[in-house]
Design an enzyme around this catalytic site. Structure first.
Site, PDB file in Angstrom:
ATOM      1  N   CYS A 177      15.160  14.706 -18.614  1.00  0.00           N
ATOM      2  CA  CYS A 177      15.652  13.576 -17.823  1.00  0.00           C
ATOM      3  C   CYS A 177      16.131  12.534 -18.812  1.00  0.00           C
ATOM      4  CB  CYS A 177      14.585  13.021 -16.882  1.00  0.00           C
ATOM      5  SG  CYS A 177      13.207  12.208 -17.710  1.00  0.00           S
ATOM      6  N   LEU A 179       0.864  -1.177   0.000  1.00  0.00           N
ATOM      7  CA  LEU A 179       0.000   0.000   0.000  1.00  0.00           C
ATOM      8  C   LEU A 179       0.901   1.227   0.000  1.00  0.00           C
ATOM      9  CD1 LEU A 179      -2.773  -1.044   2.560  1.00  0.00           C
ATOM     10  CD2 LEU A 179      -2.351  -1.816   0.218  1.00  0.00           C
ATOM     11  N   ILE A 180       1.024   1.862  -1.153  1.00  0.00           N
ATOM     12  CA  ILE A 180       1.989   2.943  -1.313  1.00  0.00           C
ATOM     13  C   ILE A 180       1.283   4.287  -1.372  1.00  0.00           C
ATOM     14  CG2 ILE A 180       2.038   2.668  -3.844  1.00  0.00           C
ATOM     15  CD1 ILE A 180       5.094   3.379  -3.612  1.00  0.00           C
ATOM     16  N   LYS A 230      -8.451   3.188   7.483  1.00  0.00           N
ATOM     17  CA  LYS A 230      -7.450   2.128   7.301  1.00  0.00           C
ATOM     18  C   LYS A 230      -8.124   0.768   7.104  1.00  0.00           C
ATOM     19  CE  LYS A 230      -3.686   4.574   7.586  1.00  0.00           C
ATOM     20  NZ  LYS A 230      -2.778   4.515   8.737  1.00  0.00           N
ATOM     21  N   GLY A 235       3.364   0.576   5.661  1.00  0.00           N
ATOM     22  CA  GLY A 235       4.522   1.245   6.252  1.00  0.00           C
ATOM     23  C   GLY A 235       4.301   1.670   7.684  1.00  0.00           C
TER      24      GLY A 235
END
Length: 480
Positions: free
Chosen positions: A454, A183-184, A265, A287
């Site tokens: 880039c 879960l980012i 959550k 995290g």
């Protein structure tokens, strides 16, 4: 050019069948990554090491960089392999290769030997060390803590002079453990926890709950793409984006303020469990660290876990924030995280630190779960490599140019490490890392046109999209 790859020690203590499987997987991972950058690469596995050869000496710095980021490698050696005939021949070749590097330094010689010879390792150390000492007047033998340790490996009729030793990231090869879904959010914690599971041998897929619109999603995609490209590009992974704005709205409207954080959550792990089940993924990764914020007490974490049908892994559970930020710096995600807003933290003004299960369930009965179901059903699924392809489609309004006009300024948005390693030697170049664009671009002279640059064009186009959305029309993409 040859490298000798030494394995993560925990691989070596496995049973023979497991060790062989791990080494085979690591060999494939190395081959998958290196052959994308050098078609002459040959990778051969042995019992206790892996051999990598390349015919392109100019690729040496890039190959060292890539090998240093492949999970499963403890360290690797740059070696110069040559045949020899006598012990004196070993000395002469060593003197020729490294003699000048020993001037005005202390040194010792260390030898490892395999095969049948008329001499042993100590004989070679004495002969080569004595010879070097005689032929280099400014050098001096010192067996304890010398400036330089000359390392030679001898196997049958070949000698390998070890020119340099490089440290790897260790861990297990990707693919030796089962897949996980991370879960980012784009913050420090989720990036580091994703990396930790990659390093432990899992293929990490990414699940993003969008609470902040297109700009938030672009930033999170940048982080996921960075982690994948840097540490796990040997494998295909998925990026799942779920629009959670409707879920947040439902919580804000129907859930008691103090319970909002835990309920949010729980909704996230419910949705993530559904995604994990769909793809046969065994665990989800978060995290969270114990006590870091109000929802991360043991009581609250237990209630969050109860909403999940999948195993929940928390690799940072005992880490301090200072440790997490230090790890983020090591893996190159700290600057992205600094520019990322933390949406989850503002949903509840008076969060409970010890939620009661009955109270949470009562609040969730007010929630319309059709909203959550709709969010999961409408999730967007991407092969993470499609982030670059998606950028091509999304930034159709951004011009790509190769020739500068008088009003054009090239804005090099690569990280400081990249610009130091490969500076862009052109006129009218300004440096501004991509993670500073959102806060500093408006301070530039807006009478100029800025061409974002880039190396691969992915980050520059993602940032061009973001700046266009912010109302800046003087943005283009520069490609050489």
């Amino acid at each position: 050019m040859k490298f000798v790859i030494k394995l993560f020690p925990e691989i070596m203590i496995k049973s023979e069948s497991v060790r062989k499987r791990f080494v085979k997987i690591l060999t494939g991972n190395i081959r998958n990554i290196l052959t994308k950058h050098d078609e002459t690469i040959a990778v051969v596995r042995h019992w206790d090491y892996i051999e990598v050869r390349s015919k392109k000496e100019e690729n040496r710095p890039h190959l060292i960089e890539l090998l240093g980021r492949i999970p499963g490698i403890h360290h690797f050696l740059e070696v110069d392999e040559k045949p020899f005939t006598t012990i004196h021949d070993i000395f002469e070749q060593t003197l020729q290769d490294i003699g000048t590097s020993l001037e005005n330094k202390t040194f010792c010689v260390r030898v490892r030997r395999k095969g049948k010879h008329t001499f042993n390792s100590l004989d070679v150390e004495r002969y080569v060390g004595g010879g070097l000492n005689q032929h280099i007047p400014s050098a001096k033998v010192q067996l304890s803590k010398p400036d330089v340790t000359v390392r030679i490996d001898i196997e049958n009729d070949n000698m390998m002079l070890i020119k340099a030793r490089h440290v790897g990231i260790g861990g297990y090869p990707i693919g030796t453990q089962e897949d996980v879904l991370s879960l980012i959010s784009g913050g420090f914690d989720s990036g580091v926890s994703s990396y930790m599971l990659i390093r432990r041998g899992s293929r990490v897929h990414y699940c993003f709950f969008n609470l902040g619109g297109a700009a938030h999603e672009i930033g999170v995609k940048q982080m996921a793409y960075h982690i994948w490209q840097r540490y796990s590009a040997s494998h295909k992974v998925r990026f799942v984006a779920i629009n959670f704005e409707g879920v947040v709205g439902e919580i804000l409207e129907k859930v008691d303020n103090g319970q909002m954080g835990v309920v949010l959550k729980r909704m996230m792990v419910r949705a993530a469990s559904r995604i994990a089940e769909r793809f046969g993924i065994q665990a989800i990764v978060t995290g969270e660290a114990l006590g870091q914020v109000s929802s991360q007490t043991l009581t609250n974490l237990r209630l969050i876990d109860e909403a999940s049908e999948s195993l929940v892994l928390r690799p940072l559970i005992t880490h301090d924030k200072e440790q997490i930020i230090a790890m983020a710096k090591e893996i190159g995600t700290d600057d992205i995280a600094k520019s990322m807003p933390e949406f989850c933290g503002v949903i509840s003004k008076n969060p409970t630190v010890k939620a009661i299960k009955a109270k949470i369930e009562q609040e969730e009965r007010h929630f319309d779960f059709a909203v959550l179901e709709s969010a999961v059903q409408n999730a967007q699924y991407l092969d993470i490599r499609q982030i670059a392809e998606q950028t091509e489609k999304e930034v159709v309004a951004v011009d790509t140019v190769a020739v500068l006009s008088a009003q054009d300024v090239i804005l090099d948005i690569r990280s400081p490490e990249e610009t130091d390693e490969k500076p862009l030697n052109m006129e009218n170049v300004q440096l501004m890392p991509f993670y500073k664009l959102s806060s500093q671009f408006a301070n530039l002279d807006q009478s100029k046109n800025y061409l974002l640059y880039c190396e691969r064009g992915v980050m520059s186009k993602l940032q061009a999209l973001y700046l266009k959305e912010q109302g800046f029309s003087n943005v283009k993409v520069f490609r050489q």
